[in-house]
Scaffold this motif. Structure first.
Motif, PDB file in Angstrom:
ATOM      1  N   GLY A 255       0.884  -1.173   0.002  1.00  0.00           N
ATOM      2  CA  GLY A 255       0.027  -0.038  -0.079  1.00  0.00           C
ATOM      3  C   GLY A 255       1.205   1.269  -0.020  1.00  0.00           C
ATOM      4  O   GLY A 255       2.011   1.157  -0.413  1.00  0.00           O
ATOM      5  N   ALA A 256       0.347   2.276   0.478  1.00  0.00           N
ATOM      6  CA  ALA A 256       0.835   3.603   0.244  1.00  0.00           C
ATOM      7  C   ALA A 256       2.102   3.825   1.468  1.00  0.00           C
ATOM      8  O   ALA A 256       2.136   3.120   2.236  1.00  0.00           O
ATOM      9  CB  ALA A 256      -0.222   4.770   0.373  1.00  0.00           C
ATOM     10  N   GLU A 257       2.885   4.660   0.911  1.00  0.00           N
ATOM     11  CA  GLU A 257       3.906   4.874   1.838  1.00  0.00           C
ATOM     12  C   GLU A 257       3.585   5.608   2.917  1.00  0.00           C
ATOM     13  O   GLU A 257       2.490   6.231   3.079  1.00  0.00           O
ATOM     14  CB  GLU A 257       5.074   5.831   0.984  1.00  0.00           C
ATOM     15  N   PRO A 258       4.232   5.521   4.356  1.00  0.00           N
ATOM     16  CA  PRO A 258       3.657   6.096   5.468  1.00  0.00           C
ATOM     17  C   PRO A 258       3.900   7.527   5.511  1.00  0.00           C
ATOM     18  O   PRO A 258       5.021   7.943   5.644  1.00  0.00           O
ATOM     19  CB  PRO A 258       4.395   5.404   6.668  1.00  0.00           C
ATOM     20  N   GLY A 259       2.895   8.359   5.001  1.00  0.00           N
ATOM     21  CA  GLY A 259       3.193   9.730   4.991  1.00  0.00           C
ATOM     22  C   GLY A 259       4.081  10.339   3.666  1.00  0.00           C
ATOM     23  O   GLY A 259       4.065   9.465   2.757  1.00  0.00           O
ATOM     24  N   THR A 260       4.266  11.610   3.747  1.00  0.00           N
ATOM     25  CA  THR A 260       5.141  12.274   2.528  1.00  0.00           C
ATOM     26  C   THR A 260       6.451  12.892   3.227  1.00  0.00           C
ATOM     27  O   THR A 260       6.654  12.935   4.232  1.00  0.00           O
ATOM     28  CB  THR A 260       4.094  13.302   1.937  1.00  0.00           C
ATOM     29  N   PHE A 380      19.978  12.817  10.529  1.00  0.00           N
ATOM     30  CA  PHE A 380      19.005  13.443   9.620  1.00  0.00           C
ATOM     31  C   PHE A 380      18.812  12.216   8.398  1.00  0.00           C
ATOM     32  O   PHE A 380      19.583  11.414   8.323  1.00  0.00           O
ATOM     33  CB  PHE A 380      19.765  14.573   8.902  1.00  0.00           C
ATOM     34  N   VAL A 381      17.670  12.383   7.632  1.00  0.00           N
ATOM     35  CA  VAL A 381      17.434  11.599   6.462  1.00  0.00           C
ATOM     36  C   VAL A 381      17.025  12.321   5.212  1.00  0.00           C
ATOM     37  O   VAL A 381      16.072  13.163   5.678  1.00  0.00           O
ATOM     38  CB  VAL A 381      16.675  10.392   6.895  1.00  0.00           C
ATOM     39  N   ASN A 382      17.311  12.255   4.268  1.00  0.00           N
ATOM     40  CA  ASN A 382      16.980  12.825   3.058  1.00  0.00           C
ATOM     41  C   ASN A 382      16.763  14.451   3.353  1.00  0.00           C
ATOM     42  O   ASN A 382      15.895  15.259   2.973  1.00  0.00           O
ATOM     43  CB  ASN A 382      15.564  12.496   2.740  1.00  0.00           C
ATOM     44  N   GLY A 383      17.917  14.819   4.114  1.00  0.00           N
ATOM     45  CA  GLY A 383      17.867  16.404   4.191  1.00  0.00           C
ATOM     46  C   GLY A 383      17.113  17.169   5.473  1.00  0.00           C
ATOM     47  O   GLY A 383      17.286  18.283   5.547  1.00  0.00           O
ATOM     48  N   GLU A 384      16.509  16.244   6.220  1.00  0.00           N
ATOM     49  CA  GLU A 384      15.652  16.609   7.220  1.00  0.00           C
ATOM     50  C   GLU A 384      15.969  15.820   8.551  1.00  0.00           C
ATOM     51  O   GLU A 384      16.472  14.728   8.543  1.00  0.00           O
ATOM     52  CB  GLU A 384      14.061  16.647   7.079  1.00  0.00           C
ATOM     53  N   ASP A 385      15.564  16.419   9.642  1.00  0.00           N
ATOM     54  CA  ASP A 385      15.752  15.545  11.170  1.00  0.00           C
ATOM     55  C   ASP A 385      15.006  14.291  10.802  1.00  0.00           C
ATOM     56  O   ASP A 385      14.081  14.433  10.000  1.00  0.00           O
ATOM     57  CB  ASP A 385      15.116  16.211  12.007  1.00  0.00           C
ATOM     58  N   LEU A 386      15.716  13.399  11.518  1.00  0.00           N
ATOM     59  CA  LEU A 386      14.744  11.923  11.789  1.00  0.00           C
ATOM     60  C   LEU A 386      13.388  12.544  12.212  1.00  0.00           C
ATOM     61  O   LEU A 386      13.189  13.152  13.045  1.00  0.00           O
ATOM     62  CB  LEU A 386      15.554  11.155  12.378  1.00  0.00           C
ATOM     63  N   THR A 387      12.360  11.661  11.748  1.00  0.00           N
ATOM     64  CA  THR A 387      11.232  11.798  12.333  1.00  0.00           C
ATOM     65  C   THR A 387      10.946  10.801  13.406  1.00  0.00           C
ATOM     66  O   THR A 387      11.898  10.017  13.546  1.00  0.00           O
ATOM     67  CB  THR A 387      10.091  11.359  11.455  1.00  0.00           C
TER      68      THR A 387
END
Length: 419
Positions: A255-260, A380-387
């Motif tokens: 199914g869809a990825e979790p969030g965007t 960080f991941v993909n240029g942003e803080d880890l969620t």
């Protein structure tokens, strides 16, 4: 008075599973069984090898926190320090293992159906060779069903069986494959001969009282192949990102990825599921404890940001078969953290999470994994803080390692010593 039997040739035959006349399908026969057997010969061999490699990837001899399978003994002869190259190694291995295993289910069921009369053959043993064949068949059927059922349940995250999945699946695999090897040694020459011949040899698989066929044997093989193709199409997508993941209908992570956004890629455990306290993981409260032979240091996230930061493009791949494409991680190299506590030559490390319950809240990594320049304590991941769900405030990411060894919500790292 007219006969009531459905077969004039067997007017008084007892219709029990122990009677050859009980099994009336015209599809059963040496050729049909041989085709299925040859497919399984190759497929199960690949499953066994990839399964052993998957087990080795956990570095089970490194520490009990990675694996608690008791008394591996001689069964662990093949274990080795799991490499970090190529970085997609575990992703490929586990994707093949799980996808192929699910794809082979219709073939396995058809094969079991084709030989089920043999389980009821009397007498149970006509000779030593026949007794060995019957024993291998019982272990083969039981072991095969056990391995496939526990494997599918693990993929679906349904741990309804008693005990841990790892020792059950590990020992079950050895029992099953030992029986498989014996059975293959006894039957492969005959199977190949059956495939080469235009006419079938006489066999106790052929019903003495068959009903009229509703489908040909080639048609039945087509149905089996179609079922396998359908399972493949609804499973393989979990190895990819984007729209293809939505085709993984039978995977728990389909199914869809979790969030965007930068954190919109697959996870296994959410922060809420792992019981992570948001206050404890906040920048103000959280401290990373790093211990080694030179002592112990406590580092805030701000302290970590003052250390040299490095980047690596690495996937996440889990034992359940799902994986992501390469994500862009940035953080402190594990070998630099080892140097902070007195190690120029990085040793093994025990990583502990804020997670207080559940499997793999603690995990050990080998020295070669710590030393790899792509192994990071990621911030960080993909240029942003880890969620929070991806491990904020810090998580481990190591090339080619199973997902559960890439510990999230890291609280403590102990280098060297008794792991």
């Amino acid at each position: 008075m007219a006969r009531t039997s459905s077969s004039p040739r067997f007017p008084s035959s007892p219709r029990t599973p122990f009677s050859p006349a009980f099994w009336r399908s015209p599809l059963r026969g040496p050729w049909f069984t041989s085709v299925l057997g040859v497919v399984l010969l190759g497929g199960i061999t690949v499953l066994f090898v990839t399964g052993l490699l998957s087990y080795a990837a956990y570095n089970p001899n490194l520490s009990p926190v990675n694996d608690k399978t008791p008394d591996k003994g001689i069964l662990g002869f093949y274990l080795f320090a799991w490499p970090t190259d190529p970085h997609w190694l575990y992703r490929l291995n586990q994707g093949v293992h799980v996808t192929l295993g699910i794809t082979l289910i219709p073939v396995l069921l058809a094969k079991l159906w084709s030989v089920v009369p043999k389980l009821f053959t009397l007498p149970p043993a006509r000779s030593l060779a026949h007794a060995l064949e019957r024993l291998s068949l019982v272990l083969l059927v039981g072991g095969g069903l056990f391995e496939f059922v526990t494997g599918v349940l693990n993929v679906q995250l349904d741990y309804v069986f008693p005990g841990s999945f790892y020792p059950l699946h590990f020992y079950g695999a050895w029992v099953f494959f030992a029986a498989f090897v014996v059975h293959a040694a006894l039957k492969t020459p005959m199977a190949l001969r059956n495939l080469r011949q235009l006419r079938e040899e006489k066999s106790d698989l052929v019903s003495p009282d068959p009903v009229e066929p509703t489908v040909s044997r080639r048609g039945a093989l087509g149905l089996v192949g179609g079922g396998s193709l359908l399972l493949f199409a609804t499973t393989v997508g979990q190895n990819f990102d984007g729209p293809l993941r939505r085709t993984a209908l039978l995977a728990p992570h389909g199914g869809a990825e979790p969030g965007t956004g930068p954190g919109g890629f697959q996870i296994n455990k959410t922060a809420a599921y792992a019981g992570i306290d948001a206050a404890e993981a906040s920048e103000e409260a959280w401290r990373l404890v790093v211990a080694g032979r030179a002592g112990t240091v406590r580092l805030s996230r701000t302290d970590l940001l003052q250390l040299p930061l490095h980047s690596a493009a690495l996937p996440i791949a889990c034992v359940e078969g799902w994986s992501t494409s390469d994500q862009w991680w940035r953080g402190v190299r594990l070998r630099d953290l080892a140097a902070l506590v007195g190690y120029d030559d990085p040793p093994d490390v025990l990583v502990e999470s804020l997670q207080r319950r559940g499997a793999f809240r603690r995990a050990a990594l080998r020295a070669n994994q710590v030393a790899d320049p792509r192994s990071l304590l990621a911030l960080f991941v993909n240029g942003e803080d880890l969620t929070p769900d991806h491990g904020y405030p810090a998580r481990v990411i190591v090339p080619a390692a199973p997902g559960v060894l890439n510990t999230k919500w890291v609280a403590r790292m102990t280098f060297g010593g008794d792991l």
